[in-house]
Design a protein around this motif. Structure first.
Motif, short mmCIF file in Angstrom:
data_model
loop_
_atom_site.label_atom_id
_atom_site.label_comp_id
_atom_site.label_asym_id
_atom_site.label_seq_id
_atom_site.Cartn_x
_atom_site.Cartn_y
_atom_site.Cartn_z
N ALA A 80 0.81 -1.22 0.00
CA ALA A 80 0.00 0.00 0.00
C ALA A 80 0.84 1.27 0.00
O ALA A 80 0.41 2.31 -0.51
CB ALA A 80 -0.94 0.00 1.20
N GLY A 81 2.02 1.24 0.58
CA GLY A 81 2.83 2.46 0.65
C GLY A 81 2.35 3.38 1.76
O GLY A 81 1.50 3.04 2.58
N SER A 82 2.87 4.60 1.75
CA SER A 82 2.58 5.54 2.84
C SER A 82 1.54 6.59 2.48
O SER A 82 1.10 7.35 3.34
CB SER A 82 3.87 6.24 3.29
OG SER A 82 4.44 6.96 2.21
N GLU A 83 1.14 6.67 1.21
CA GLU A 83 0.19 7.69 0.80
C GLU A 83 -1.25 7.17 0.86
O GLU A 83 -1.49 5.95 0.81
CB GLU A 83 0.50 8.16 -0.62
CG GLU A 83 1.88 8.76 -0.79
CD GLU A 83 2.08 10.01 0.05
OE1 GLU A 83 1.09 10.77 0.20
OE2 GLU A 83 3.18 10.21 0.58
N GLU A 84 -2.18 8.09 0.93
CA GLU A 84 -3.59 7.72 0.91
C GLU A 84 -3.94 7.11 -0.43
O GLU A 84 -3.44 7.52 -1.47
CB GLU A 84 -4.43 8.97 1.19
CG GLU A 84 -5.91 8.69 1.32
CD GLU A 84 -6.72 9.96 1.61
OE1 GLU A 84 -7.76 10.14 0.96
OE2 GLU A 84 -6.28 10.76 2.48
N GLY B 282 -14.35 4.91 0.75
CA GLY B 282 -13.53 3.90 0.12
C GLY B 282 -12.05 4.22 0.03
O GLY B 282 -11.31 3.55 -0.69
N ARG B 283 -11.62 5.21 0.78
CA ARG B 283 -10.21 5.57 0.75
C ARG B 283 -9.57 5.22 2.10
O ARG B 283 -10.21 5.31 3.17
CB ARG B 283 -10.04 7.07 0.44
CG ARG B 283 -10.56 7.42 -0.95
CD ARG B 283 -10.16 8.82 -1.35
NE ARG B 283 -8.71 8.96 -1.49
CZ ARG B 283 -8.00 8.54 -2.54
NH1 ARG B 283 -8.60 7.94 -3.55
NH2 ARG B 283 -6.68 8.73 -2.60
N TYR B 284 -8.27 4.87 2.05
CA TYR B 284 -7.57 4.39 3.24
C TYR B 284 -6.14 4.89 3.23
O TYR B 284 -5.62 5.38 2.22
CB TYR B 284 -7.59 2.85 3.29
CG TYR B 284 -8.98 2.28 3.34
CD1 TYR B 284 -9.60 2.04 4.55
CD2 TYR B 284 -9.68 2.02 2.15
CE1 TYR B 284 -10.89 1.54 4.59
CE2 TYR B 284 -10.97 1.53 2.18
CZ TYR B 284 -11.57 1.29 3.41
OH TYR B 284 -12.84 0.81 3.46
N LYS B 285 -5.47 4.72 4.38
CA LYS B 285 -4.06 5.05 4.47
C LYS B 285 -3.39 4.02 5.40
O LYS B 285 -3.90 3.72 6.48
CB LYS B 285 -3.85 6.46 5.03
CG LYS B 285 -2.38 6.88 5.04
CD LYS B 285 -2.22 8.32 5.50
CE LYS B 285 -0.75 8.72 5.47
NZ LYS B 285 -0.54 10.13 5.90
N ALA B 286 -2.27 3.49 4.98
CA ALA B 286 -1.58 2.48 5.78
C ALA B 286 -1.05 3.11 7.08
O ALA B 286 -0.54 4.24 7.08
CB ALA B 286 -0.43 1.88 4.98
N ALA B 287 -1.19 2.37 8.17
CA ALA B 287 -0.69 2.85 9.46
C ALA B 287 0.83 2.93 9.43
O ALA B 287 1.49 2.06 8.83
CB ALA B 287 -1.14 1.92 10.57
#
Length: 665
Positions: A73-77, A117-122
């Protein structure tokens, strides 16, 4: 066409009935129709039924490796469709899209929800901490399950055993120990207390009762802070009397002493001398703070917790052979026992003797005082006989003398430790109204009522005891005490043991010295001290009552008592014969007040401090006038309190029944 949409944090599926730019009319698998907003729709699909789509999407979501997709997923939203394309293919199927969003949405520890429907990796650090917390919860859950199983099997785990006092008396319900105990109790359909008893957590009920009291009223322990002892004044005038005290053999807090001096005009001067621990005590000093925190000596069978530390008691107790500072009340008495003058002053009193009950009882009793010569010779005989006659005159003056009155006995407890470490209780009666009791009680009542009047006349606030309609209360206003037959009644004769007496002595010293009193009129600190004292003193007395009830039950078991007499007080509350014990007896039929009964003892519950009994027989009730009896009992309690505190015994505890149920007064 069907839709996979989000509603209130959950994902649902439905068939589209109609739609516009902003909304859709849908129908779910049960046929329920509703309207949703277009921006809540995540996926459109056909071909699969609603039920099949949901089942297959959830199954596919469960196969996704969270750690892997978190790395991808990486660090961006990002949007879920973006990650689905990265993971599956550039053109993921509706099922693959649904599986991805379900997996992302169900792992808030890995992915933060950003909406629509949008997320960001912890961040890695946050994820690591969250995983550690999750692992800890899993370990705790396993521990709790094991503890719960052990306790349900009757075994107390070591982790629970180490926290047992806290769990019994001051539990923190957020701890895993408490949660495990509560869960085990609920699963066993019993109370937490019964569960712990079944596991052997309370081997000694006496210690459990004491620990519970200490946890509530002495959470920091019963030790004292360092106190700079006030210096005893050296310039007090010599009282010129030889005084003596009357106390129990074990008493160390000797508050009061008496003196008798013959005057040249044929009158007699009687002195009532009260220890003066308030001398030199500064406002807000450590010693004053200790008094206002402790508020009273705590009495219970076999022990006590003093209000003041031993060093202070030793400095101010009226010990034999010492010249002690005292607040003294002197009354001039005619040969007819009329009081013609009174004077209060601060002086230095020589304590010639500390007389003890066990020495006086054989020679100074109802039989000897009735003899023409007062019986055999003994130390202080003439003074004691004179004061006894004076006490009778004081009782008559109060309108309370009744030579035909039959008084219930008082009881004393002695706890003996056997060679094997076990304890044995002795409960022995002591007749109320004995010459020694009457002498002490009447002189203390005289002292307290006189000083109460002097403070009232000087317009110096104080703490008073008042009684009307059988109810005794504390007040800062001088009010009649109907039961004692006095116009006002302060507590000032036991300043080593009670905060109310300590405070009143501070006020008395101000009155005698002409200085501003420690507490001014309408001082909120005085009202606070009165409230705290009243509540705490009653709580201490209730604890004393619980401990006495416990030892009464132990005595019944110890002596092998199977049947016992009692008297009905009201409803199913009875007073046992020969014991200071009042209990409610479940299943007792409705009987008139005053009915004598004979009970068979079946079982004892030490946790509840109760007895299971069977009624064997009931006699004819003895007629009583309830209101008169309650007023008389309240007055007797006041008199007995003065005797007990003045003579160094524990003051009478309230009836061995919770206050809301016991006869009031």
């Amino acid at each position: 066409m069907n839709v996979f949409y989000e509603e209130s944090g959950d994902f649902k599926v439905a068939a589209i009935m109609s739609e516009s730019d902003a909304t859709l009319q849908i129908e779910d698998a049960r046929g329920k129709r509703s309207k949703i907003k277009a921006h809540d729709v995540r996926i459109r699909f056909d071909k699969l039924s609603l039920a099949d789509f949901t089942a297959q999407a959830n199954a596919m979501a469960g196969e996704l490796d969270l750690d892997f997709i978190w790395e991808v997923a990486g660090s961006e939203e990002f949007g879920f469709l973006d990650l689905a394309r990265e993971y599956y293919s550039p053109n993921p199927s509706p099922l693959e899209q649904a599986a991805m969003v379900i997996r992302l949405h169900g792992a808030p520890m890995y992915f933060y929800r950003k909406g629509r429907g949008r997320y960001k990796a912890a961040p890695e650090e946050n994820l690591r901490a969250a995983k550690a917390g999750q692992e800890k919860k899993a370990r705790e859950a396993a521990l709790m399950a094991q503890w719960q199983a052990d306790m349900q099997a009757g075994t107390l785990p070591d982790a629970i055993k180490s926290q047992i006092k806290t769990l019994l008396h001051r539990p923190d319900k957020n701890t895993i120990e408490w949660k495990a105990v509560a869960a085990a109790a609920e699963a066993s359909h019993i109370t937490v207390l019964r569960l712990l008893v079944n596991c052997g957590a309370i081997p000694d009920v006496e210690a459990w009762l004491l620990d519970g009291f200490l946890a509530e009223y002495f959470p920091k322990g019963i030790g004292f802070p360092a106190i700079d002892l006030p210096a005893a004044p050296t310039d007090l005038p010599d009282a010129g009397v030889r005084a003596f005290s009357i106390d129990d053999a074990a008493t160390t807090e000797i508050d009061d002493a008496l003196s008798v001096t013959a005057l040249a005009d044929g009158n007699t001067r009687v002195g009532i001398h009260i220890a003066a621990p308030t001398l030199g005590v500064e406002k807000d000093s450590v010693m004053e703070q200790v008094v206002l925190a402790r508020l009273s000596t705590v009495y219970f069978p076999g022990d006590k917790i003093t209000m003041l530390p031993d060093a202070v008691v030793e400095r101010f107790t009226l010990a034999e052979g010492q010249d002690c500072p005292a607040v003294s009340l002197y009354v001039t008495v005619t040969p007819e026992f009329d009081i013609v003058a009174s004077e209060s002053r601060l002086d230095r009193v020589h304590i010639a003797a500390n007389l003890r009950h066990h020495d006086l009882d054989p020679v100074f009793n109802e039989e000897t005082v009735a003899l023409p010569d007062g019986g055999p010779d003994y130390p202080w005989k003439s003074e004691l006989l004179y004061l006894h006659r004076f006490a009778i005159a004081l009782e008559k003056a109060r309108g309370k003398h009744d030579p035909n009155r039959v008084e219930r006995p008082d009881y004393s407890f002695a706890i003996d430790r056997e060679a094997d470490g076990s304890k044995r209780v002795r409960i022995y009666p002591r007749k109320r109204g004995s010459p020694m009791d009457k002498l002490v009680a009447e002189l203390m009542i005289l002292c307290n009522s006189t000083w109460g009047k002097q403070l009232a006349d000087a317009r110096i606030p104080a703490i008073y005891r008042a009684q009307s309609m059988g109810r005794v209360r504390m007040t800062t206003q001088p009010s009649p005490h109907v039961g004692l037959g006095v116009a006002q009644y302060s507590w000032a004769s036991s300043p080593l043991r009670r905060a109310a007496d300590f405070i009143n002595q501070q006020q008395l010293l101000a009155m005698l010295s002409g200085e501003p009193p420690r507490y001014a009129q309408r001082d909120p600190m005085l009202f606070a001290a009165l409230r705290d004292f009243d509540q705490t003193y009653n709580a201490y007395a209730e604890f004393q009552g619980r401990m006495e009830r416990y030892w009464c039950l132990k005595w019944l078991e110890q002596e092998g008592v199977k049947e016992i007499g009692a008297t009905v007080i009201k409803e199913n509350l009875v007073r046992f014969t020969g014991l200071p014990l009042m209990l409610r007896i479940a299943g007792l039929p409705e009987l008139a007040r005053g009915t004598p009964v004979k009970l068979q003892l079946i079982s004892t519950d030490y946790l509840e401090l109760s007895l299971e009994c069977r009624l064997l027989e009931a006699g004819e009730p003895v007629a009583v006038v309830e209101e008169e009896e309650e007023i008389a009992e309240a007055a007797e309690a006041e008199v007995e309190a003065e005797v007990a505190v003045a003579e160094g015994d524990a003051p009478p505890a309230p009836a061995a029944e919770p206050p809301s149920d016991a006869p009031q007064g």
